[in-house]
Design a protein around this motif. Sequence first.
Motif, PDB file in Angstrom:
ATOM      1  N   CYS A 202       0.816  -1.219   0.000  1.00 14.35           N
ATOM      2  CA  CYS A 202       0.000   0.000   0.000  1.00 14.35           C
ATOM      3  C   CYS A 202       0.847   1.266   0.000  1.00 14.35           C
ATOM      4  O   CYS A 202       0.341   2.344  -0.339  1.00 14.35           O
ATOM      5  N   GLU A 207      -1.711   7.164  -4.582  1.00 11.63           N
ATOM      6  CA  GLU A 207      -3.107   7.000  -4.165  1.00 11.63           C
ATOM      7  C   GLU A 207      -4.086   6.794  -5.317  1.00 11.63           C
ATOM      8  O   GLU A 207      -4.913   5.879  -5.268  1.00 11.63           O
ATOM      9  N   GLU A 211      -6.214   3.027  -5.617  1.00 10.36           N
ATOM     10  CA  GLU A 211      -7.668   2.804  -5.603  1.00 10.36           C
ATOM     11  C   GLU A 211      -8.084   1.907  -6.758  1.00 10.36           C
ATOM     12  O   GLU A 211      -8.848   0.945  -6.582  1.00 10.36           O
ATOM     13  N   MET A 249      -1.868   3.353   3.947  1.00  9.62           N
ATOM     14  CA  MET A 249      -3.065   3.496   3.112  1.00  9.62           C
ATOM     15  C   MET A 249      -3.731   4.850   3.379  1.00  9.62           C
ATOM     16  O   MET A 249      -3.969   5.219   4.535  1.00  9.62           O
ATOM     17  N   LEU A 253      -9.180   5.689   1.182  1.00  5.89           N
ATOM     18  CA  LEU A 253      -9.231   4.277   0.822  1.00  5.89           C
ATOM     19  C   LEU A 253      -9.486   3.397   2.043  1.00  5.89           C
ATOM     20  O   LEU A 253     -10.024   2.294   1.907  1.00  5.89           O
ATOM     21  N   GLN A 254      -9.110   3.871   3.215  1.00  3.61           N
ATOM     22  CA  GLN A 254      -9.432   3.128   4.448  1.00  3.61           C
ATOM     23  C   GLN A 254     -10.945   2.989   4.597  1.00  3.61           C
ATOM     24  O   GLN A 254     -11.449   1.935   5.000  1.00  3.61           O
ATOM     25  N   LYS A 256     -13.177   2.964   2.124  1.00  3.29           N
ATOM     26  CA  LYS A 256     -13.677   2.012   1.122  1.00  3.29           C
ATOM     27  C   LYS A 256     -13.331   0.574   1.512  1.00  3.29           C
ATOM     28  O   LYS A 256     -14.139  -0.341   1.307  1.00  3.29           O
TER      29      LYS A 256
END
Length: 460
Positions: A202, A207, A211, A249, A253-254, A256
């Motif tokens: 990660c 970023e 994703e 991360m 995104l954490q 999601k």
Amino acid sequence: MTVATPAGARLLLIDDDPELLHRLSVSLRASGYRVVTATSARHARARLGTRRFDLVLSDVHLPDGDGLALFEDIRRQHPALPVILLTARGSIPDAVEATSRGVAGYLTKPFDTQALLHHIGQTLRFTAPAAMAPPSGDAAWRAGIISRSMRMHTLLDEARLIAASDASVLIRGDSGTGKELLARAIHLASPRANAPFIAINCGAIPEPLLESELFGHVRGAFTGATSTHIGLIQAAHRGTLFLDEIGDMPPALQVKLLRVLQERAVRPVGATRATAVDLRILSATHHDLDAALAASQFREDLYYRINVVHLELPTLAERREDIPLLAEHFLRQLAQKYGKRLSGFAPDALETLASANWPGNVRQLQNVVEQVCALTTTALIPRTLVERALRIKPVDALGYAGAKQRFERNYLIQLLKLTAGNVSDAARLAERNRTEFYRLLQRHSLTPDLFRGDGPDIEP
């Protein structure tokens, strides 16, 4: 009824009766077990600190304590190690108490040897079913992890137990300690072993790309998305997804990822519907996630989702007994890669490797071995080449104090080896009294127990 003997299972037999120790050792070895003996609780703790065992047989009444107290120590240090207690003064209340505290068995002397062998076989089959399989099959799940250290074997025992469940696991450890190797071993020991193992770092992917890599995207989701892309979460369907350096991360995104874990479904970027996924999440980090939580850099709800079980990998400096083993393993691999006929490391070269700091852990050791393998012109790797790879000054360039300290430590080690850890004999050879000799040992962090001879009771 007979129970198959796990090939080469190692037993620790503890009793203060030499005749019983000898008789039981002979019977157990004849049945295919490897046997190490101890005559006291102190002696047993020293054995347990330097070797890995599959089962412990202990008398309840020992000269320096009782077997139940020793069992409690073993359970704290080695939770997966089964213990069978033996006693000449057994009673039903004693047996009930012992089994209620988690003892694997309780036998009263005199006992039938065949009954004991049957009980040992059953216990090993129940507590370590993999031991009943052929050695090659048993080792396959952890074949990439080279170790003889107690700390690593305890960790691997726990990993093997955890693998049978679907619990999320958070693996912590410094960079280079082998977090992905441990994650892969858990996957291979799990019911998902035949399904995909998908790993992603990660912290190594920007970023916007991370994703898309994780969740996938549909055609037209963003500029440049000319086709539909299946994300790694979907690729890991029915298998295991390993999120390395999850502490890096991004917060968006954490959120999601948390939704995926809660709903067991993933929605690709640009998609209007989610797709169900069945997978296990293994995560790893070298960061302090507790500090990240306090600083609001990591979501608390996600932390508790990924940290159902927590495993901590030791640094290489905390498992120094593995350094020679790992160095020889890497040398064999790299000799084949470079097409060289290499016979190993010179003794002083191995000593230099074993005493180095290793801030980069196993990965750094592998790099050092690759460098010496590429540069050596002799079959036996010399110390000077190892020192060059480690970027340390040679021993003859040490200052007086450093050279004196190294000599003194090596001298004490040789005395302890020569006397099999007998402090009185070693002090006499050094022409020092016991008190002064003990101070010297303490100064150099040396423990006499580790040098006490195995004698005929230890497997060859």
